[in-house]
Scaffold this active site. Sequence first.
Site, PDB file in Angstrom:
ATOM      1  CE  LYS B  96      -3.485  -0.665   2.778  1.00  0.00           C
ATOM      2  NZ  LYS B  96      -4.152  -0.731   4.102  1.00  0.00           N
ATOM      3  CD  GLU B 174      16.068  -9.073 -23.915  1.00  0.00           C
ATOM      4  OE1 GLU B 174      17.151  -9.614 -24.227  1.00  0.00           O
ATOM      5  OE2 GLU B 174      15.730  -7.929 -24.290  1.00  0.00           O
TER       6      GLU B 174
END
Lengths: 410, 410
Positions: B96, B174
Amino acid sequence: MSHSVCIATYRCHDDKADFNKKAQGIAVGLTVGSWTDLPEARKAEMEKHLGRVLSVTVYEPENAAPGERYADLVIAYPDVNFSRDLPALLVTVFGKLSMDGRIKLLDLDFSPAFVSAFPGPKFGITGVRELLGIEQRPLLMSIFKSVIGHDLPNLREQFYRQALGGVDLIKDDEILFENPLTPLEKRVEACMEAAEQAQAETGQKLLYAVNLTGSTSKLAANAKLAIAAGANALLFNVLAYGYDVLHELSSDPEISVPIAAHPALAGAFYPSPHYGIAAPLLLGKLMRLAGADLVLFPSPYGSVVMPKEENLAVQAALIDPALPVKASFPVPSAGIHPGLVPLILRDFGQDVVVNAGGGIHGHPLGTAAGGQAFRQAITATLSGISLPEAASQPGNEALQAAINSWGYKE
Amino acid sequence: MSHSVCIATYRCHDDKADFNKKAQGIAVGLTVGSWTDLPEARKAEMEKHLGRVLSVTVYEPENAAPGERYADLVIAYPDVNFSRDLPALLVTVFGKLSMDGRIKLLDLDFSPAFVSAFPGPKFGITGVRELLGIEQRPLLMSIFKSVIGHDLPNLREQFYRQALGGVDLIKDDEILFENPLTPLEKRVEACMEAAEQAQAETGQKLLYAVNLTGSTSKLAANAKLAIAAGANALLFNVLAYGYDVLHELSSDPEISVPIAAHPALAGAFYPSPHYGIAAPLLLGKLMRLAGADLVLFPSPYGSVVMPKEENLAVQAALIDPALPVKASFPVPSAGIHPGLVPLILRDFGQDVVVNAGGGIHGHPLGTAAGGQAFRQAITATLSGISLPEAASQPGNEALQAAINSWGYKE
């Protein structure tokens, strides 16, 4: 261009760059690697793999101060280059590129072929409404006041008080992990028992979203244990695990309950104007595609603030009919009290979950009255009655007390 | 404070905030929820769950311009509050909170109890050196020139040319995912065959880090298929899947090869001064704790730039003896040519992987000469011979050609 493509939109800040050249570099560099030096015969073979610049829109005010100049780049990536999963798409469009200067990923448009690999939310707005038997009105969710260090009887009592107030959903705190005081299955059993007890008094069903935590490889099994113990919803910290994990959980036929996505860690991605991933994509489109039935995001009303236009863009992404999967329930969260209900409904419409913590537990007449005040505010707003007027009516004492405490906005 | 704690350091920008109050709010809010209103008896029970502010250091220059004022907050979180996994820790300390204003997570210090759940890298620097039989010199890694749209014979040939140049590691791109042209097992077989062929000529072992992709739940199985096909290393886009997935892969006894962590998506987190997660934590400490044997990160030399002090801080986190797991090999990447070798070795020492793409494939005498030029530059630098001097020696024509093309730095 006849190939199936996913389209990425970026905002790139740079005081000097040739943005057209940069866009071309991205389109080639993140797909075929090089282009102009390829022999013609090879180009014919490679053309279907080549990224394309769809548009470059430069924002260059006269006498721009340093840092003000930017461009929005729109680039199409052929689907043939990546597998139909979100890690592959995100690594393709924003893997290396995320580290290449001041660049933010604003949006993604998926090809129909890509989307076809995603069933999306199992329940969505309509499915959650069906489970609860509530056709139209906004739903009310509450969260525990505090959970860490509390035992089962305490949590059960907190749950019961919330349920008595007429809330539709109760969610765990996202920081409640597996622990000896309130272990997953025992917690589900205790809370669902409290839900039944409250339902005997209120006549109302509710969903309890229990926090799904632990090792990635054990999440599906934990979800099934929770469901076997009676859980009828799950809360999940999606960004701590990756969208693909949510996708796999939501696609699992045995995980037969709604999943609420928590935005924990989202602030590491969306707030910078220069870097990261924009909130409507991060918390909107990607959460929905990955299968979140409900999505929490910071409301524009509380202390944890997201600008209202960004909020509404998150909501729009969660319900946009252009994406051929079910709509996810928007859950704007934080800083919400009953006096804000007219504003929330005006901003978000009726397909919204009003989510409150302090606005329920901090009610001067107690937790149950907190839920009641919200329900009274929702009923009044849907009937076109102002909150002060509704609060003055007999039976609406809870709303009156809430307004006295926190005020209201029309 | 006798409880076992993990400690988070944040940088918080705010022109007006009472930073002490803010820190207290975090320490209480992210642990027990509320404190001052608890009865004394309850406080005694809850004390072991309570977060603590360890320090608040405010940077407040006189006549600070808007945006310049900030504070570093150091807060301890009791281990008892979270399970021993990285999603739980990250959600606790920055879930949060990441959305609560301009706040960046700079560092985490793990308790010994927390770290004990993490075996760390299976190989690390020493293990990778043992596999290759190279005790001290910096290693040389190369990447394919381009992979998308290429078939097996083409990839095999690219691999062979790189291997001939004397590189120690070759990694997949990648963005090479499962695809019909070069499927995982066939790719491993073709490339390892090329590795053997080259080894017959060069006498040198090498590791091929094949890209591990696909659905999260299938990654471990895919890794084992690749290993069964002969793969002796893996490349993994950690941030697209989450640290916990790397942790589980690296802890799997059957995944008996080094894992190289790619930094794809890292730029969504680290570059903003105001938001996200700092690079030394994101790409250093967390990658290492989760078990990466090698970690790629942007070099300070190339087009994809990270400031040098941040680079060195990433390296420091990867090798810091204070963390009781093996050290991970630092792989600063992008923009590297043979003329930079003295600089790289001065900046990073000998425990570094020199990683090149264009600096190998773009060599005027071809790919094999590209690798040779790097090896010649490494040998010269270790012997204290300047690159121009070494380049003029017989047998070092590859280095001479590289310097003629790209120059050099001492």
